[in-house]
Design a protein around this motif. Structure first.
Motif, PDB file in Angstrom:
ATOM      1  N   GLN A 152       0.836  -1.214   0.000  1.00 22.15           N
ATOM      2  CA  GLN A 152       0.000   0.000   0.000  1.00 22.15           C
ATOM      3  C   GLN A 152       0.873   1.267   0.000  1.00 22.15           C
ATOM      4  OE1 GLN A 152      -3.504  -0.307   2.683  1.00 22.15           O
ATOM      5  NE2 GLN A 152      -2.801  -2.391   3.124  1.00 22.15           N
ATOM      6  N   SER A 153       1.823   1.316  -0.930  1.00 17.51           N
ATOM      7  CA  SER A 153       2.800   2.405  -0.968  1.00 17.51           C
ATOM      8  C   SER A 153       2.354   3.621  -1.766  1.00 17.51           C
ATOM      9  CB  SER A 153       4.120   1.900  -1.561  1.00 17.51           C
ATOM     10  OG  SER A 153       3.905   1.345  -2.863  1.00 17.51           O
ATOM     11  N   THR A 154       1.281   3.487  -2.529  1.00 18.69           N
ATOM     12  CA  THR A 154       0.831   4.606  -3.357  1.00 18.69           C
ATOM     13  C   THR A 154       0.158   5.679  -2.510  1.00 18.69           C
ATOM     14  OG1 THR A 154       0.551   3.207  -5.312  1.00 18.69           O
ATOM     15  CG2 THR A 154      -0.682   5.269  -5.272  1.00 18.69           C
ATOM     16  N   ARG A 155       0.476   6.934  -2.830  1.00 18.04           N
ATOM     17  CA  ARG A 155      -0.133   8.093  -2.178  1.00 18.04           C
ATOM     18  C   ARG A 155      -0.713   8.986  -3.277  1.00 18.04           C
ATOM     19  NH1 ARG A 155       0.651   4.861   1.043  1.00 18.04           N
ATOM     20  NH2 ARG A 155       1.946   4.923   2.933  1.00 18.04           N
ATOM     21  N   ILE A 156      -1.852   9.571  -3.007  1.00 15.43           N
ATOM     22  CA  ILE A 156      -2.553  10.355  -4.033  1.00 15.43           C
ATOM     23  C   ILE A 156      -2.997  11.696  -3.477  1.00 15.43           C
ATOM     24  CG2 ILE A 156      -4.712  10.443  -5.367  1.00 15.43           C
ATOM     25  CD1 ILE A 156      -4.324   7.527  -6.023  1.00 15.43           C
ATOM     26  N   VAL A 157      -2.863  12.714  -4.314  1.00 16.72           N
ATOM     27  CA  VAL A 157      -3.367  14.054  -4.006  1.00 16.72           C
ATOM     28  C   VAL A 157      -4.281  14.469  -5.158  1.00 16.72           C
ATOM     29  CG1 VAL A 157      -2.774  16.492  -3.690  1.00 16.72           C
ATOM     30  CG2 VAL A 157      -1.331  14.705  -2.663  1.00 16.72           C
ATOM     31  N   VAL A 158      -5.498  14.887  -4.837  1.00 16.83           N
ATOM     32  CA  VAL A 158      -6.451  15.323  -5.858  1.00 16.83           C
ATOM     33  C   VAL A 158      -6.607  16.839  -5.775  1.00 16.83           C
ATOM     34  CG1 VAL A 158      -8.774  15.036  -6.815  1.00 16.83           C
ATOM     35  CG2 VAL A 158      -7.680  13.130  -5.583  1.00 16.83           C
ATOM     36  N   LEU A 159      -6.453  17.487  -6.909  1.00 16.03           N
ATOM     37  CA  LEU A 159      -6.554  18.947  -6.983  1.00 16.03           C
ATOM     38  C   LEU A 159      -7.767  19.343  -7.820  1.00 16.03           C
ATOM     39  CD1 LEU A 159      -2.827  19.811  -7.850  1.00 16.03           C
ATOM     40  CD2 LEU A 159      -3.860  19.673  -5.570  1.00 16.03           C
ATOM     41  N   PHE A 160      -8.534  20.291  -7.316  1.00 17.22           N
ATOM     42  CA  PHE A 160      -9.656  20.865  -8.059  1.00 17.22           C
ATOM     43  C   PHE A 160      -9.460  22.382  -8.160  1.00 17.22           C
ATOM     44  CE2 PHE A 160     -11.632  17.089  -6.081  1.00 17.22           C
ATOM     45  CZ  PHE A 160     -12.246  16.505  -7.172  1.00 17.22           C
ATOM     46  N   GLY A 161     -10.184  22.987  -9.096  1.00 21.57           N
ATOM     47  CA  GLY A 161     -10.295  24.443  -9.154  1.00 21.57           C
ATOM     48  C   GLY A 161      -8.973  25.183  -9.181  1.00 21.57           C
ATOM     49  N   ASP A 162      -8.827  26.147  -8.269  1.00 26.60           N
ATOM     50  CA  ASP A 162      -7.634  26.993  -8.243  1.00 26.60           C
ATOM     51  C   ASP A 162      -6.360  26.189  -8.013  1.00 26.60           C
ATOM     52  OD1 ASP A 162      -9.201  29.208  -8.678  1.00 26.60           O
ATOM     53  OD2 ASP A 162      -9.280  29.816  -6.561  1.00 26.60           O
ATOM     54  N   ASP A 163      -6.447  25.128  -7.215  1.00 26.06           N
ATOM     55  CA  ASP A 163      -5.262  24.310  -6.972  1.00 26.06           C
ATOM     56  C   ASP A 163      -4.837  23.567  -8.232  1.00 26.06           C
ATOM     57  OD1 ASP A 163      -4.390  24.294  -3.990  1.00 26.06           O
ATOM     58  OD2 ASP A 163      -6.566  24.262  -3.907  1.00 26.06           O
ATOM     59  N   HIS A 164      -5.803  23.073  -8.975  1.00 19.85           N
ATOM     60  CA  HIS A 164      -5.523  22.439 -10.266  1.00 19.85           C
ATOM     61  C   HIS A 164      -4.845  23.442 -11.208  1.00 19.85           C
ATOM     62  CE1 HIS A 164      -6.293  20.669 -14.235  1.00 19.85           C
ATOM     63  NE2 HIS A 164      -6.988  21.748 -14.534  1.00 19.85           N
ATOM     64  N   ASN A 165      -5.399  24.628 -11.314  1.00 13.95           N
ATOM     65  CA  ASN A 165      -4.807  25.655 -12.181  1.00 13.95           C
ATOM     66  C   ASN A 165      -3.408  26.040 -11.722  1.00 13.95           C
ATOM     67  OD1 ASN A 165      -7.029  25.884 -13.913  1.00 13.95           O
ATOM     68  ND2 ASN A 165      -8.063  27.320 -12.535  1.00 13.95           N
ATOM     69  N   LYS A 166      -3.228  26.093 -10.420  1.00 13.87           N
ATOM     70  CA  LYS A 166      -1.928  26.455  -9.850  1.00 13.87           C
ATOM     71  C   LYS A 166      -0.852  25.452 -10.263  1.00 13.87           C
ATOM     72  CE  LYS A 166      -2.186  28.103  -5.738  1.00 13.87           C
ATOM     73  NZ  LYS A 166      -2.397  28.169  -4.264  1.00 13.87           N
ATOM     74  N   LEU A 167      -1.223  24.168 -10.253  1.00 11.76           N
ATOM     75  CA  LEU A 167      -0.262  23.137 -10.653  1.00 11.76           C
ATOM     76  C   LEU A 167       0.233  23.356 -12.068  1.00 11.76           C
ATOM     77  CD1 LEU A 167       1.221  20.393 -10.328  1.00 11.76           C
ATOM     78  CD2 LEU A 167      -0.872  19.319 -11.201  1.00 11.76           C
TER      79      LEU A 167
END
Length: 203
Positions: A49-64
């Motif tokens: 179970q080594s996978t880690r996930i971050v989900v970005l929406f909206g302004d955070d998605h655009n920031k990326l």
């Protein structure tokens, strides 16, 4: 319809979709639940179970993707080449969100210590685990008519990503999956002959 038929149809439906918008056909909460299900039920070697996930929406998605664009601007000094790069970045920004895939190296080291006979294999199995999460999430998104494409701008954005979203120092970024409403379907796909890619014995 059988479960196998449904699974095979979804495998065919999962494509790289680049023409995306932020007008999702489902709620953000449904996307989060879909990702949570994948995190819980996608297999991993030795159940690491080594996978880690971050989900970005909206302004955070655009920031990326603005961050990625700014980073690439410092690397690509040819304005003509950068114009194509910016067009790509704008396409990603047009989507609704991004799923970032990481692998936790502290888990990998613990597994290596616990099973030293396979120590050299755990980094390989870790990447396979990440790939399975990517495929499961991508296919699940396709099942609810959400388009996606997979990107790999690591490692050039790793430090900025870690600083911006306070990412654990042991997490290594592997991939970024942009998702959104499908504005234009994928084109025809070319297939190499199965006979060149598969062998069967003892049938």
């Amino acid at each position: 319809m059988s479960d196998l038929k449904t699974l095979q149809q979804l495998a065919e439906k999962r494509r790289s979709i680049y023409a995306l918008s932020n007008q999702l056909p489902v709620s953000n909460d449904e996307i989060v639940k879909l990702v949570e299900h994948a995190v819980l039920h996608t297999p991993s070697a030795f159940n690491s179970q080594s996978t880690r996930i971050v989900v970005l929406f909206g302004d955070d998605h655009n920031k990326l993707w603005q961050m990625t664009e700014d980073t690439l601007r410092d690397i690509v000094d040819n304005e003509v080449q950068f114009a194509a790069t910016k067009q790509k970045m704008d396409g990603f920004k047009a989507g609704a969100g991004t799923v970032m895939f990481f692998e936790d190296h502290s888990v990998i080291r613990d597994m290596q210590a616990a099973a030293p006979l396979y120590a050299d294999k755990f980094p390989i199995w870790s990447h396979q685990t990440s790939a399975m999460h990517q495929y499961v999430i991508w296919t699940a998104l396709a099942s609810i008519n959400v388009g996606a494409n997979l990107q790999h701008y690591n490692p050039i954005i790793d430090k900025k990503v870690a600083n911006e979203w306070n990412i654990d120092e042991h997490w290594e970024l592997n991939a970024q999956m942009v998702f959104g409403a499908i504005e234009q379907p994928a084109g025809d796909k070319e297939f190499k002959p199965v006979a060149d890619r598969m062998q069967v014995f003892g049938k």
